[in-house]
Design an enzyme around this catalytic site. Structure first.
Site, PDB file in Angstrom:
ATOM      1  N   CYS A  19      81.834 -39.702  52.299  1.00  7.04           N
ATOM      2  CA  CYS A  19      80.836 -39.058  52.863  1.00  7.04           C
ATOM      3  C   CYS A  19      79.280 -39.297  52.165  1.00  7.04           C
ATOM      4  O   CYS A  19      78.427 -38.892  52.630  1.00  7.04           O
ATOM      5  CB  CYS A  19      80.934 -37.706  53.092  1.00  7.04           C
ATOM      6  SG  CYS A  19      82.066 -37.185  54.378  1.00  7.04           S
ATOM      7  N   HIS A  64      69.694 -36.001  66.897  1.00  3.52           N
ATOM      8  CA  HIS A  64      69.321 -37.487  66.796  1.00  3.52           C
ATOM      9  C   HIS A  64      68.330 -37.866  65.385  1.00  3.52           C
ATOM     10  O   HIS A  64      67.624 -38.696  65.790  1.00  3.52           O
ATOM     11  CB  HIS A  64      68.927 -38.153  67.998  1.00  3.52           C
ATOM     12  CG  HIS A  64      69.986 -38.451  68.927  1.00  3.52           C
ATOM     13  ND1 HIS A  64      70.387 -37.106  69.953  1.00  3.52           N
ATOM     14  CD2 HIS A  64      70.732 -39.415  69.396  1.00  3.52           C
ATOM     15  CE1 HIS A  64      71.303 -37.803  70.616  1.00  3.52           C
ATOM     16  NE2 HIS A  64      71.490 -38.869  70.411  1.00  3.52           N
ATOM     17  N   GLU A  71      81.327 -29.591  61.545  1.00  5.98           N
ATOM     18  CA  GLU A  71      81.204 -30.997  61.289  1.00  5.98           C
ATOM     19  C   GLU A  71      82.027 -31.813  62.125  1.00  5.98           C
ATOM     20  O   GLU A  71      81.549 -33.053  62.407  1.00  5.98           O
ATOM     21  CB  GLU A  71      81.286 -31.178  59.625  1.00  5.98           C
ATOM     22  CG  GLU A  71      80.543 -32.475  59.568  1.00  5.98           C
ATOM     23  CD  GLU A  71      80.440 -32.639  57.839  1.00  5.98           C
ATOM     24  OE1 GLU A  71      79.474 -32.482  57.286  1.00  5.98           O
ATOM     25  OE2 GLU A  71      81.619 -33.199  57.351  1.00  5.98           O
TER      26      GLU A  71
END
Length: 129
Positions: free
Chosen positions: A22, A66, A107
């Protein structure tokens, strides 16, 4: 009594203080759940779902959807995203009959963080009760 509303947003991030997969740039379709605790008012509602939707979309979704989360939240882990959301909407949803109870951030479909008022107070992020 609890009132709950769900939201979805897509965003990218990387965890610069983490060593593993990550730390590289990647994205998620996040699920957000906002839960209020309260009693129904004279109209029989804790809060109008439309009003809650407008608050969360205006203060959170419009900013995170976004986006590159690192530009908004330092080290945007699910935990830090949930704390950030809490701080963005806590005052806006507070009424005589209700207040923010929990913020959930998924997530992935099976990985979620839940933040409650005591967590926020323990983080020193706010002094509100």
């Amino acid at each position: 009594m609890l009132l709950s509303k769900d939201f979805v947003f897509d965003a990218a991030h990387n965890l610069i203080h983490y060593h593993g997969k990550c730390e590289k740039l990647h994205g998620h379709t996040y699920k957000l759940r906002v839960i209020l605790e309260g009693t129904p008012d004279s109209e029989g509602m804790i809060m109008d779902f439309l009003e809650l939707k407008e608050i969360v979309k205006g203060r959170v979704i419009s900013r995170l959807d976004h986006s590159y989360l690192n530009d908004i939240i330092e080290q945007p882990s699910a935990e830090n995203i949930a704390l950030w959301v809490w701080n963005e909407i806590d005052d806006a949803v507070k009424r005589e009959n209700c207040r923010l109870y929990e913020v959930h951030v998924w997530e992935t479909a099976d990985s979620c963080v839940i933040v409650r008022r005591e967590d926020v107070l323990n983080e020193g992020r706010t002094e509100r009760i």
